[in-house]
Design a protein around this motif. Structure first.
Motif, PDB file in Angstrom:
ATOM      1  N   MET A  18       0.841  -1.199   0.000  1.00 47.06           N
ATOM      2  CA  MET A  18       0.000   0.000   0.000  1.00 47.06           C
ATOM      3  C   MET A  18       0.873   1.245   0.000  1.00 47.06           C
ATOM      4  N   PRO A  19       0.400   2.315  -0.645  1.00 43.92           N
ATOM      5  CA  PRO A  19       1.108   3.589  -0.535  1.00 43.92           C
ATOM      6  C   PRO A  19       1.141   4.027   0.929  1.00 43.92           C
ATOM      7  N   ALA A  41       7.986  -8.907  -1.565  1.00 37.93           N
ATOM      8  CA  ALA A  41       8.537  -7.992  -2.559  1.00 37.93           C
ATOM      9  C   ALA A  41       7.604  -6.813  -2.758  1.00 37.93           C
ATOM     10  N   PRO A  42       8.164  -5.632  -3.027  1.00 39.56           N
ATOM     11  CA  PRO A  42       7.335  -4.445  -3.271  1.00 39.56           C
ATOM     12  C   PRO A  42       6.794  -4.453  -4.685  1.00 39.56           C
ATOM     13  N   PRO A  43       5.821  -3.587  -4.990  1.00 37.95           N
ATOM     14  CA  PRO A  43       5.396  -3.440  -6.382  1.00 37.95           C
ATOM     15  C   PRO A  43       6.539  -2.871  -7.215  1.00 37.95           C
ATOM     16  N   THR A  44       6.399  -2.940  -8.512  1.00 40.14           N
ATOM     17  CA  THR A  44       7.430  -2.441  -9.409  1.00 40.14           C
ATOM     18  C   THR A  44       6.960  -1.158 -10.086  1.00 40.14           C
ATOM     19  N   GLU A  45       7.823  -0.577 -10.866  1.00 38.87           N
ATOM     20  CA  GLU A  45       7.456   0.609 -11.634  1.00 38.87           C
ATOM     21  C   GLU A  45       6.272   0.319 -12.556  1.00 38.87           C
ATOM     22  N   ASP A  46       6.144  -0.947 -12.983  1.00 37.15           N
ATOM     23  CA  ASP A  46       5.080  -1.324 -13.914  1.00 37.15           C
ATOM     24  C   ASP A  46       3.765  -1.658 -13.216  1.00 37.15           C
ATOM     25  N   THR A  47       3.810  -1.969 -11.916  1.00 38.73           N
ATOM     26  CA  THR A  47       2.600  -2.470 -11.248  1.00 38.73           C
ATOM     27  C   THR A  47       2.047  -1.566 -10.158  1.00 38.73           C
ATOM     28  N   TRP A  48       2.789  -0.574  -9.685  1.00 39.27           N
ATOM     29  CA  TRP A  48       2.352   0.147  -8.487  1.00 39.27           C
ATOM     30  C   TRP A  48       1.052   0.938  -8.726  1.00 39.27           C
ATOM     31  N   ARG A  49       0.871   1.479  -9.918  1.00 38.86           N
ATOM     32  CA  ARG A  49      -0.365   2.232 -10.178  1.00 38.86           C
ATOM     33  C   ARG A  49      -1.583   1.314 -10.109  1.00 38.86           C
ATOM     34  N   HIS A 100     -24.515 -12.407  -3.567  1.00 42.21           N
ATOM     35  CA  HIS A 100     -24.024 -12.595  -4.937  1.00 42.21           C
ATOM     36  C   HIS A 100     -22.612 -12.031  -5.078  1.00 42.21           C
ATOM     37  N   PRO A 101     -21.621 -12.873  -5.400  1.00 44.28           N
ATOM     38  CA  PRO A 101     -20.237 -12.393  -5.539  1.00 44.28           C
ATOM     39  C   PRO A 101     -19.945 -11.858  -6.940  1.00 44.28           C
ATOM     40  N   TRP A 102     -19.078 -10.859  -6.981  1.00 46.29           N
ATOM     41  CA  TRP A 102     -18.621 -10.273  -8.238  1.00 46.29           C
ATOM     42  C   TRP A 102     -17.111 -10.434  -8.345  1.00 46.29           C
ATOM     43  N   LEU A 103     -16.656 -11.030  -9.438  1.00 40.26           N
ATOM     44  CA  LEU A 103     -15.222 -11.000  -9.723  1.00 40.26           C
ATOM     45  C   LEU A 103     -14.888  -9.574 -10.138  1.00 40.26           C
ATOM     46  N   VAL A 104     -13.867  -8.982  -9.537  1.00 39.74           N
ATOM     47  CA  VAL A 104     -13.519  -7.592  -9.831  1.00 39.74           C
ATOM     48  C   VAL A 104     -12.231  -7.538 -10.634  1.00 39.74           C
ATOM     49  N   ARG A 105     -12.293  -6.878 -11.782  1.00 38.80           N
ATOM     50  CA  ARG A 105     -11.105  -6.620 -12.594  1.00 38.80           C
ATOM     51  C   ARG A 105     -10.910  -5.120 -12.676  1.00 38.80           C
ATOM     52  N   VAL A 106      -9.743  -4.641 -12.254  1.00 38.25           N
ATOM     53  CA  VAL A 106      -9.401  -3.223 -12.310  1.00 38.25           C
ATOM     54  C   VAL A 106      -8.438  -3.004 -13.469  1.00 38.25           C
ATOM     55  N   ASP A 107      -8.842  -2.171 -14.405  1.00 38.65           N
ATOM     56  CA  ASP A 107      -8.045  -1.909 -15.602  1.00 38.65           C
ATOM     57  C   ASP A 107      -7.717  -0.425 -15.651  1.00 38.65           C
ATOM     58  N   GLY A 108      -6.520  -0.080 -15.207  1.00 35.86           N
ATOM     59  CA  GLY A 108      -6.104   1.314 -15.201  1.00 35.86           C
ATOM     60  C   GLY A 108      -5.203   1.670 -16.351  1.00 35.86           C
ATOM     61  N   GLY A 109      -5.096   0.785 -17.331  1.00 34.06           N
ATOM     62  CA  GLY A 109      -4.184   1.001 -18.439  1.00 34.06           C
ATOM     63  C   GLY A 109      -4.764   1.867 -19.538  1.00 34.06           C
ATOM     64  N   ILE A 154       9.052   4.139  -4.590  1.00 35.95           N
ATOM     65  CA  ILE A 154       8.977   3.662  -5.960  1.00 35.95           C
ATOM     66  C   ILE A 154       8.400   4.794  -6.788  1.00 35.95           C
ATOM     67  N   GLY A 155       9.189   5.309  -7.707  1.00 40.18           N
ATOM     68  CA  GLY A 155       8.775   6.508  -8.419  1.00 40.18           C
ATOM     69  C   GLY A 155       8.666   7.651  -7.438  1.00 40.18           C
ATOM     70  N   SER A 156       7.507   8.277  -7.384  1.00 42.76           N
ATOM     71  CA  SER A 156       7.306   9.398  -6.461  1.00 42.76           C
ATOM     72  C   SER A 156       6.530   8.986  -5.214  1.00 42.76           C
ATOM     73  N   VAL A 157       6.243   7.681  -5.075  1.00 34.17           N
ATOM     74  CA  VAL A 157       5.378   7.208  -3.996  1.00 34.17           C
ATOM     75  C   VAL A 157       6.152   6.275  -3.063  1.00 34.17           C
ATOM     76  N   ARG A 158       6.003   6.495  -1.750  1.00 39.83           N
ATOM     77  CA  ARG A 158       6.597   5.581  -0.774  1.00 39.83           C
ATOM     78  C   ARG A 158       5.610   4.449  -0.491  1.00 39.83           C
ATOM     79  N   TRP A 159       6.101   3.203  -0.557  1.00 38.81           N
ATOM     80  CA  TRP A 159       5.269   2.021  -0.411  1.00 38.81           C
ATOM     81  C   TRP A 159       5.636   1.224   0.828  1.00 38.81           C
ATOM     82  N   VAL A 160       4.630   0.558   1.387  1.00 33.89           N
ATOM     83  CA  VAL A 160       4.809  -0.302   2.547  1.00 33.89           C
ATOM     84  C   VAL A 160       4.267  -1.682   2.192  1.00 33.89           C
ATOM     85  N   TRP A 161       5.005  -2.734   2.517  1.00 30.88           N
ATOM     86  CA  TRP A 161       4.518  -4.093   2.275  1.00 30.88           C
ATOM     87  C   TRP A 161       4.978  -4.999   3.413  1.00 30.88           C
ATOM     88  N   CYS A 162       4.269  -6.096   3.588  1.00 34.77           N
ATOM     89  CA  CYS A 162       4.587  -7.023   4.672  1.00 34.77           C
ATOM     90  C   CYS A 162       5.709  -7.972   4.266  1.00 34.77           C
TER      91      CYS A 162
END
Length: 290
Positions: free
Chosen positions: A27-28, A87-95, A201-210, A62-70
């Protein structure tokens, strides 16, 4: 006090935010800060150092954002499962990771529940062979929230460990997927309300920020994977797309024979609701999530 004892004490004091960090993979720091309440920058820094010294988390910029991970140790203490990766997110995945955090917050702001994609992957890959039983998909799901910003939050994510089937199952759309590498996992499963209050009723969630939408093959793989995540539960797909991907996603979904399975949502509206949820956790003047 031993490091483990300190870690357990910290988990007792800050269990909600640490569980979020574990389940979201990372998380940021700004969002973590909001969840910790009205702390000064110095106080937040000291808290992170305490978590790090107890072996629970790591953090970096990472980039301009500080990240925290377990850490792997932290995941065993506060995670839903003993995730081994550290492992932390990468430049390609953090957004993308940040967007998923906000979508989950939007869902929970409306009283919904969320089960993380990270847990789904772990549970699927560690489950007994019986996990391959197919799940049915309803082609007439309950109404998803509208795309207006006031109601968009209810479309996001939500925490649940298992679903109860709702509605009639119209078709079986999947066969077991034999290899983990062939699966296309959702970013989470959402219940758009409390299960205790009847949201089953469950929903599979796909987030597409590309800048381009998921391919038709990718959507098919997502639905196929959904059919392997458990047995006896109907589900639908909530697709949250960025402005750059929205039109293409709309066209791709409209051309599918199972288009009624999908509900398309504007990602920016869910992110807005998610930011409001995070801001509500803190009253520190002059600070908002990054």
């Amino acid at each position: 006090m031993s490091r483990r004892e300190d870690a357990l004490q910290i988990a007792h004091e800050h269990g909600e935010v640490l569980s979020w960090i574990a389940e979201m993979s990372a998380m940021p720091q700004s969002l973590v800060w909001n969840m910790c309440g009205p702390l000064t920058g110095t106080e937040m820094g000291a808290l992170l150092i305490r978590w790090r010294n107890a072996g629970l988390v790591k953090y970096t910029k990472i980039g301009s954002v500080r990240w925290v991970w377990c850490t792997a140790f932290g995941n065993r203490i506060v995670g839903r499962a003993p995730y081994g990766d550290d492992a932390p997110p990468t430049e390609d995945t953090w957004r993308h990771v940040r967007s998923v955090c906000l979508v989950r917050a939007a869902v929970e702001s409306m009283g919904g529940e969320w089960l993380s994609g990270r847990y789904l992957r772990w549970e699927s890959e560690n489950r007994a062979a019986a996990y391959t039983a197919a799940r049915t998909v309803t082609t007439h799901p309950p109404a998803a929230p509208s795309s207006h910003s006031d109601s968009a939050a209810s479309a996001s994510d939500s925490a649940v460990s298992g679903g109860v089937a709702s509605g009639s199952a119209d078709s079986v759309v999947t066969r077991p997927v034999s290899a983990a590498r062939r699966r296309h996992y959702p970013d989470g499963i959402a219940w758009l309300g409390s299960r205790a209050a009847g949201a089953t009723h469950p929903w599979l969630v796909r987030v597409d920020g590309g800048t381009s939408s998921e391919s038709d093959a990718g959507l098919t793989s997502l639905v196929t994977t959904g059919g392997t995540l458990g047995a006896g539960t109907t589900f639908s797909v909530l697709y949250a797309a960025s402005p750059a991907a929205f039109t293409a996603a709309e066209e791709t979904i409209a051309a599918r024979p199972d288009k009624n399975l999908f509900r398309l949502q504007r990602l920016e509206e869910l992110e807005h609701e998610g930011l409001k949820w995070f801001r509500s956790h803190s009253t520190t003047p002059g600070r908002s999530p990054a």
